[in-house]
Design a protein around this motif. Structure first.
Motif, mmCIF file in Angstrom:
data_model
loop_
_atom_site.group_PDB
_atom_site.id
_atom_site.type_symbol
_atom_site.label_atom_id
_atom_site.label_comp_id
_atom_site.label_asym_id
_atom_site.label_seq_id
_atom_site.Cartn_x
_atom_site.Cartn_y
_atom_site.Cartn_z
ATOM 1 N N VAL A 1 0.809 -1.230 0.256
ATOM 2 C CA VAL A 1 0.172 0.086 -0.052
ATOM 3 C C VAL A 1 0.909 1.284 0.101
ATOM 4 N N LEU A 2 1.918 1.092 0.843
ATOM 5 C CA LEU A 2 2.895 2.495 0.635
ATOM 6 C C LEU A 2 3.354 2.432 -0.529
ATOM 7 N N SER A 3 3.817 1.442 -1.383
ATOM 8 C CA SER A 3 4.487 1.782 -2.742
ATOM 9 C C SER A 3 3.149 2.207 -3.743
ATOM 10 N N LEU A 4 2.053 1.654 -3.447
ATOM 11 C CA LEU A 4 0.966 2.000 -4.630
ATOM 12 C C LEU A 4 0.594 3.364 -4.133
ATOM 13 N N SER A 5 0.520 3.819 -2.944
ATOM 14 C CA SER A 5 0.125 5.290 -2.673
ATOM 15 C C SER A 5 1.086 6.327 -3.273
ATOM 16 N N ARG A 6 2.337 5.727 -3.185
ATOM 17 C CA ARG A 6 3.287 6.673 -3.930
ATOM 18 C C ARG A 6 3.071 6.687 -5.389
ATOM 19 N N ALA A 7 2.779 5.670 -5.967
ATOM 20 C CA ALA A 7 2.657 5.553 -7.242
ATOM 21 C C ALA A 7 1.282 6.369 -7.807
#
Length: 282
Positions: free
Chosen positions: A196-202
């Motif tokens: 979720v952290l990576s997708l939120s950044r994306a």
């Protein structure tokens, strides 16, 4: 009260103040966006395409484009990231080569997003001839997300006690059965956090999609993975800097929708993480 207890209280007070100094500007920023943008958010704003040079109408194509890019990024990055972490933790030997790989993964997470955008443009748009498309944009965002997913998944796998593996193997299970049934279920909460952290950044990145997928103005929904799309972060940049006489409330409302989308992703992650933690305890 002895000196050690006083020093401990002072240290906790300082840490609390530092935490407040970090969190307070974020909260104030969100409240400012809500105050200036909430009045412009309506069903028409969320369900219609932009009109009259994006000064009227809604942001539906940008919302749909952002969701499609998030899903595409997840489909490409999540399996590869988790499998890479499983290999590094469970199968790879501890030697110079694997240590270099782990170091490279950590370093890749610090590369500016504009570099990923140029890489995606060169590889996917030009060399592989995907064109400026959803496919090129999703692959670029997936590559950008991989280091965070691999790192978080690796740490989650390493946090599972070694005794779980030893007991499973002693009962005759294969290595993959041990990983599948005795390790992964307990690592899921940590994997979800990294994902979720990576997708939120994306979801909030502008530079990578600027080169690979984002359209300046495209008031229709995509029909294939080779179409361009509007996306909320780039659309916000466009209406805030490139469109003259744009009402400020529209820009703030667009930012509010993007924040709400990221918040919803994190909320789903928290619920799923709590479910798996309650289900799997040791």
């Amino acid at each position: 009260m002895n000196a050690a207890r006083v020093r401990e209280k002072i240290a906790f007070t300082i840490l609390g103040l530092i935490t407040l100094l970090i969190v307070l500007p974020i909260i104030l920023t969100i409240l400012y966006v809500v105050k200036n943008g909430a009045g412009a958010v309506s069903w028409e704003f969320l369900s219609q395409s932009p009109r009259h040079g994006m000064r009227e109408g809604g942001i539906l194509p940008a919302i749909v484009g952002t969701v499609i890019l998030i899903i595409g990024t997840m489909l490409f990055s999540l399996p590869l990231g988790i499998l890479s972490a499983i290999y590094l933790v469970e199968y790879a030997k501890d030697n110079l080569f694997t240590r270099l790989i782990k170091l490279s993964v950590v370093n890749l997470s610090g590369i500016p997003s504009i570099v990923y955008g140029l890489f995606g443009f060169t590889l996917f748009v030009v060399f592989l001839r995907f064109g400026t498309s959803i496919l090129a944009g999703s692959l670029t965002l997936a590559i950008m997300s991989l280091p965070v997913i691999i790192t978080a998944s690796k740490e989650a796998l390493e946090s599972v006690p070694a005794s779980f593996r030893e007991i499973s193997l002693s009962l005759g299970a294969t290595k993959w059965q041990t990983v599948h049934y005795c390790v992964l279920p307990y690592a899921i909460p940590g994997i979800l956090t990294g994902t979720v952290l990576s997708l939120s950044r994306a979801a909030g990145e502008t530079a990578p999609i600027l080169f690979t997928v984002a359209a300046f103005y495209l008031p229709r929904l995509p029909h294939s993975v080779f179409d361009q799309v509007m996306a909320l972060p780039y659309h916000l940049y466009v209406i805030a800097t490139q469109v003259p006489n744009m009402p400020a409330s529209i820009s703030f409302a667009t930012g509010l929708v993007l924040i709400a989308l990221v918040f919803l992703m994190n909320l789903v992650s928290i619920i799923l993480r709590a479910h798996y933690r309650k289900k799997k305890q040791w």
